[in-house]
Write an enzyme that holds these catalytic residues in place. Structure first.
Site, PDB file in Angstrom:
ATOM      1  CB  SER A 156      -0.922   0.001   1.231  1.00  0.00           C
ATOM      2  OG  SER A 156      -1.617   1.221   1.317  1.00  0.00           O
ATOM      3  CG  ASP A 157       0.466   4.110  -3.147  1.00  0.00           C
ATOM      4  OD1 ASP A 157      -0.629   3.622  -2.829  1.00  0.00           O
ATOM      5  OD2 ASP A 157       0.664   4.752  -4.187  1.00  0.00           O
ATOM      6  CE  LYS A 158      -2.619   6.602  -3.224  1.00  0.00           C
ATOM      7  NZ  LYS A 158      -2.012   7.829  -3.727  1.00  0.00           N
ATOM      8  CB  THR A 159       0.266   5.398   5.344  1.00  0.00           C
ATOM      9  OG1 THR A 159       0.274   6.839   5.215  1.00  0.00           O
ATOM     10  CG2 THR A 159       1.527   4.839   4.740  1.00  0.00           C
TER      11      THR A 159
END
Length: 518
Positions: A346-349
């Site tokens: 995931s790059d959307k924490t």
């Protein structure tokens, strides 16, 4: 410019129209107001709004009525292993093995009842999540601000947005004062999106490029603004996503596939055993009915009646444990799927965390270091100073540092809930832990330079309410490299000294060291 589809209906009296977010983004606010036939200074009239609602419908999402409970209960019997057990129970009845038939039936009832009750409760909880439209909104009707249910909004309404409001529909902004909106639930971006009012000449299709649109369901973090409702309900961008979710069919989980394969294999083996025994008996000259009875008995005995019970109860326990952690699981087998995950990319924490920030350590310009305990937007914690020679000076230095963060701040903490940016909320909470409550209220703000991604600083010009000389003070916060570039002095033990290039590098090095801490 993107060409709009004919989003209108004619009732013989006038044309009711709505605009897509992309189209409204590329138009000026005056053009949007003209398209939707509204005066932004007065808003719609109540009669006109009621007339438009007859064609646009209520600002809400319609969900297809689900199956009745009895039908959902019967659907639990569609599992191949359950069907196999039912067949074995039926065979046991024909063979007058009533004890086996009763035990198998009881096992089946337990399995389907536990699964039905758990999934029914989860679906009831999920129904609450479909209420994406806020219960109330602030709207301008006939020149007067009013508050009413968000479902009453229609295209053309003028909406007023303030800190803490949830945007009730897709809105084309025409006023925005330091307006930042948290769109993490929609776009996945953790940082609030800053909004503007100018038209976007070349929207690229990404929602983040529509900087003059406030999307339904997003949360106002900072500032305030006004806008024209361009689309409501299922016509909004969130409505498009919602319709896609309804059309999507959930694939079978790994556990369901495994259980289906097991049921299929057991069925094949059972028929193979019956056929083999009957064939052997026929070769030996025995009665076929007798051999068939023996074969069926062996096949029934091979079916594990307890397996569905063990699986269902285990999954139900997992669902209940997830519920205690505020996670709703609709289908029982999904729990096993989650347990199979060993890597999450995931790059959307912000989508998998609480999107909450906390100050844990601070360093003053004169080298004093303090550790902060506690978490959340509250005063539950302490500011612990490292051992130093002059503790009183250290406390005063920490006080000055936290004062800047609290005064140069637009966030508000109410009952441990944050209205504003998480970064500013963390600074307010740090000040509260140091016994500094409502520091900003002791100053009168004269001017504000809002934070921008280009400048990376925020500044306010204030005067103290208790200063008879009305001396102006500037409070500035931001990225350390930007702050240092505007400084020529720094404070050390209450006195000012010249900021040299060597000292500047020391400050930058300390900041980098803190950034690398776990």
């Amino acid at each position: 410019m993107e060409t709009a589809t004919e989003n209108s209906k004619d009732n013989g009296v006038g044309t009711i129209m709505w605009l897509t977010a992309s189209e409204a983004s590329s138009l000026t606010s005056e053009e949007v107001a003209e398209r939707l036939s509204v005066d932004v200074h007065n808003g719609l009239g109540w009669q006109e709004a009621n007339r438009r609602r007859q064609f646009s419908g209520y600002n809400e999402f319609t969900v297809k009525d689900g199956d009745p409970p009895w039908k959902k209960y019967l659907e639990q019997f569609q599992n191949p292993l359950i069907l196999l057990l039912l067949a074995s129970a039926l065979v046991s009845v024909f063979m007058k093995q009533f004890d086996d038939a009763i035990s198998i039936t009881v096992a089946i009832v337990i399995v389907v009842t536990v699964a039905f009750v758990q999934e029914y409760r989860s679906e009831k909880s999920l129904q609450e999540l479909t209420k994406l439209v806020p219960p109330s909104c602030h709207c301008l009707r006939e020149g007067t601000p009013d508050t009413f249910l968000g479902r009453e909004l229609v295209p053309g309404d003028v909406v007023i947005l303030n800190v803490g409001d949830r945007v009730p529909a897709d809105v084309r902004l025409f006023e925005a004062t330091d307006l930042s909106i948290d769109e993490s639930s929609f776009t996945g971006e953790t940082e609030p999106a800053r909004k503007s009012i100018g038209p976007v000449m070349r929207p690229n299709g990404a929602h983040s490029s529509n900087t003059n649109i406030a999307f339904m369901g997003t949360l106002v973090r900072c500032g305030h603004g006004k806008g024209i409702v361009v689309s409501t309900g299922s016509n909004s961008e969130f409505g498009t996503v919602f319709k896609m979710m309804l059309e999507e069919e959930a694939p079978k989980t790994p556990l369901q596939k495994s259980m289906d394969n097991l049921g299929t294999q057991l069925s094949m083996y059972s028929f193979a055993i019956i056929g083999l025994i009957m064939f052997i008996g026929w070769l030996q000259g025995k009665q076929l009915m007798e051999m068939f009875t023996i074969g069926v008995s062996l096949a029934v005995a091979a079916i594990p009646e307890g397996l569905p019970i063990v699986v269902t109860v285990t999954l139900a326990l997992g669902v209940m444990r997830m519920a205690k952690r505020n996670a709703i699981v609709k289908k029982l087998p999904t729990v096993e799927t989650l347990g199979c995950v060993n890597v999450i990319c995931s790059d959307k924490t912000g989508t998998i965390t609480r999107n909450e920030m906390t100050v844990t350590v601070l360093v003053t310009s004169d080298g004093y270091i303090a550790e902060l305990t506690g978490a959340g937007y509250n005063d539950h914690g302490q500011v612990l100073l490292h051992k130093c020679e002059f503790p009183d000076r250290a406390r005063e230095s920490v006080h000055q540092l936290l004062e800047v963060g609290a005064v140069c701040n637009n966030a508000v903490i109410q009952n441990e809930s944050l209205l504003g940016s998480p970064t500013e909320g963390a600074l307010l909470a740090a000040a509260m832990k140091h016994g500094m409550y409502n520091v900003g209220e002791t100053y009168i703000r004269l001017q504000e330079i809002p934070f921008s991604s280009e400048e990376k600083i925020m500044a306010v010009r204030c005067i103290s309410k208790y200063d008879s000389e009305k001396k102006e003070t500037h409070f500035v916060k931001g990225a350390i490299e930007k702050i240092l570039a505007k400084c020529n002095q720094f404070s050390i033990n209450g006195r000012l000294e010249q900021l040299t290039p060597k000292k500047e590098q020391e400050f930058l090095g300390e900041a980098q060291k803190l950034a690398k801490r776990d």
